[in-house]
Design an enzyme around this catalytic site. Structure first.
Site, PDB file in Angstrom:
ATOM      1  N   HIS A  57      48.272  54.665  86.471  1.00 11.06           N
ATOM      2  CA  HIS A  57      48.242  55.732  87.480  1.00 11.06           C
ATOM      3  C   HIS A  57      49.049  56.943  87.017  1.00 11.06           C
ATOM      4  O   HIS A  57      48.658  58.083  87.248  1.00 11.06           O
ATOM      5  CB  HIS A  57      48.823  55.236  88.815  1.00 11.06           C
ATOM      6  CG  HIS A  57      48.053  54.133  89.451  1.00 11.06           C
ATOM      7  ND1 HIS A  57      48.510  52.833  89.493  1.00 11.06           N
ATOM      8  CD2 HIS A  57      46.856  54.120  90.081  1.00 11.06           C
ATOM      9  CE1 HIS A  57      47.633  52.079  90.129  1.00 11.06           C
ATOM     10  NE2 HIS A  57      46.620  52.820  90.490  1.00 11.06           N
ATOM     11  N   LYS A  78      39.204  52.889  83.096  1.00 11.13           N
ATOM     12  CA  LYS A  78      39.296  51.428  83.121  1.00 11.13           C
ATOM     13  C   LYS A  78      38.269  50.885  84.110  1.00 11.13           C
ATOM     14  O   LYS A  78      37.589  49.910  83.842  1.00 11.13           O
ATOM     15  CB  LYS A  78      40.701  51.006  83.524  1.00 11.13           C
ATOM     16  CG  LYS A  78      40.745  49.640  84.136  1.00 11.13           C
ATOM     17  CD  LYS A  78      41.791  48.795  83.537  1.00 11.13           C
ATOM     18  CE  LYS A  78      41.682  47.385  84.029  1.00 11.13           C
ATOM     19  NZ  LYS A  78      41.263  47.272  85.419  1.00 11.13           N
ATOM     20  N   ASP A  79      38.164  51.545  85.283  1.00  5.73           N
ATOM     21  CA  ASP A  79      37.109  51.196  86.238  1.00  5.73           C
ATOM     22  C   ASP A  79      35.915  52.090  85.930  1.00  5.73           C
ATOM     23  O   ASP A  79      35.628  53.043  86.664  1.00  5.73           O
ATOM     24  CB  ASP A  79      37.603  51.401  87.672  1.00  5.73           C
ATOM     25  CG  ASP A  79      38.728  50.440  88.004  1.00  5.73           C
ATOM     26  OD1 ASP A  79      38.555  49.230  87.806  1.00  5.73           O
ATOM     27  OD2 ASP A  79      39.794  50.906  88.433  1.00  5.73           O
ATOM     28  N   ARG A 136      46.457  43.860  88.486  1.00  2.62           N
ATOM     29  CA  ARG A 136      46.196  42.413  88.471  1.00  2.62           C
ATOM     30  C   ARG A 136      46.974  41.686  87.365  1.00  2.62           C
ATOM     31  O   ARG A 136      47.084  40.464  87.406  1.00  2.62           O
ATOM     32  CB  ARG A 136      44.705  42.152  88.283  1.00  2.62           C
ATOM     33  CG  ARG A 136      43.902  42.646  89.460  1.00  2.62           C
ATOM     34  CD  ARG A 136      42.443  42.343  89.280  1.00  2.62           C
ATOM     35  NE  ARG A 136      41.657  42.964  90.331  1.00  2.62           N
ATOM     36  CZ  ARG A 136      40.343  42.969  90.358  1.00  2.62           C
ATOM     37  NH1 ARG A 136      39.657  42.386  89.408  1.00  2.62           N
ATOM     38  NH2 ARG A 136      39.694  43.538  91.331  1.00  2.62           N
TER      39      ARG A 136
END
Ligand code: PAF
Length: 283
Positions: free
Chosen positions: A37, A151-152, A189
């Site tokens: 982030h 990443k996503d 995660r």
């Protein structure tokens, strides 16, 4: 750093900055902030005069079996990190303001094609929840640019397509994935992995790199490459949901004619689903 919780408050700050000719970068998040982030915020800061980060654990993007209640929340630590990195404003919307009549009553954004497979198939309704909240946030904040982590990758493409399809006046920037020295992609995660699992998890990126190197060398039997990669991950103890070589724009299975590719992978280690990807340019 300023804080705003209501739309009115947030818009006052934004209007003031716009009146002074300042540009605005926006980074929507669900909090529990980490180095990934922070790289989005830094990118935003490098592209604009003011940077706004939102923290909102969006109930609409959680499925019935996904644990919205137990999603990790760490507001104090998040705010400290945002202050330290020089974010100008943190927006903390409330669910009652974003969804005043509840989730069922509100109009929803359905981005076509890109949402049918991969995470879209695994988590029905997930991308509708993401697109709906991001459209609302864009309309509230009215940023010039917004930064999403690659990443996503599927989410990044879904948001880019929504912006194109609805002619939204915001530039979407995809930020490269932050990685640990082992190659493991930074993710909230990762905190669920023990030390041994963490070491093993680095195999996901190595497998992506090996497949990408094969494609770079001229291998074009993509389905065989996918099967080999899935077999080696599963042999090592992962449960691989998909390892798919795709056209980077459409996310359809890649053909030998495609030039911009992405390999999308999701593999579970124990109870933790890990997502990663690698882009390949054959120009
Ligand atoms: O990537 C996320 O954290 C979320 O999906 C987003 C973009 C903040 C929307 O809730």
């Amino acid at each position: 750093m300023y804080q705003a919780t209501s739309v009115i408050e947030l818009r006052q700050y934004v209007q003031h900055w716009k009146d002074h000719g300042q540009t605005i970068a926006f980074i929507p998040t669900m909090g529990n902030l980490h180095a990934g982030h922070m790289s989005l915020i830094e990118k935003g800061r490098s592209l604009s005069d003011r940077t706004i980060c939102s923290i909102f654990v969006n109930p609409m993007q959680f499925g019935p079996n996904e644990d919205w209640d137990h999603y990790p929340r760490s507001l104090e630590a998040d705010i400290e990190q945002l202050e330290a990195i020089g974010c100008d404003l943190v927006y903390l919307p409330t669910a009652s303001e974003l969804y005043p009549d509840g989730l069922d009553k509100i109009s929803k954004v359905q981005v076509t094609d890109l949402t049918d497979n991969y995470e879209g198939a695994h988590r029905p309704g997930h991308f509708t929840g993401v697109a709906t909240v991001v459209l609302k946030l864009f309309n509230i904040v009215r940023p010039d640019v917004s930064v999403f982590g690659k990443k996503d990758f599927q989410q990044y493409r879904v948001i880019s397509k929504m912006v194109e399809d609805f002619n939204l006046d915001v530039q979407i920037i995809g930020q490269e994935t932050t990685r640990e020295p082992s190659g493991l992609a930074t993710s909230s995660r990762n905190q669920y992995l023990d030390a041994q699992q963490k070491e093993k998890a680095a195999m996901i990126y190595r497998t992506l790199q090996q497949a990408a190197a094969g494609i770079d060398r001229g291998e074009r039997d993509f389905r065989a490459l996918e099967q080999d990669a899935i077999a080696s991950l599963d042999d090592a103890g992962f449960k691989t949901d998909y390892f798919s070589i795709c056209n980077a724009e459409t996310l359809l299975p890649a053909t030998p004619e495609d030039r911009d590719l992405v390999i999308l992978v999701t593999a579970a280690l124990g109870a933790t689903r890990l997502l990663d990807n690698i882009e390949i340019s054959l120009w």
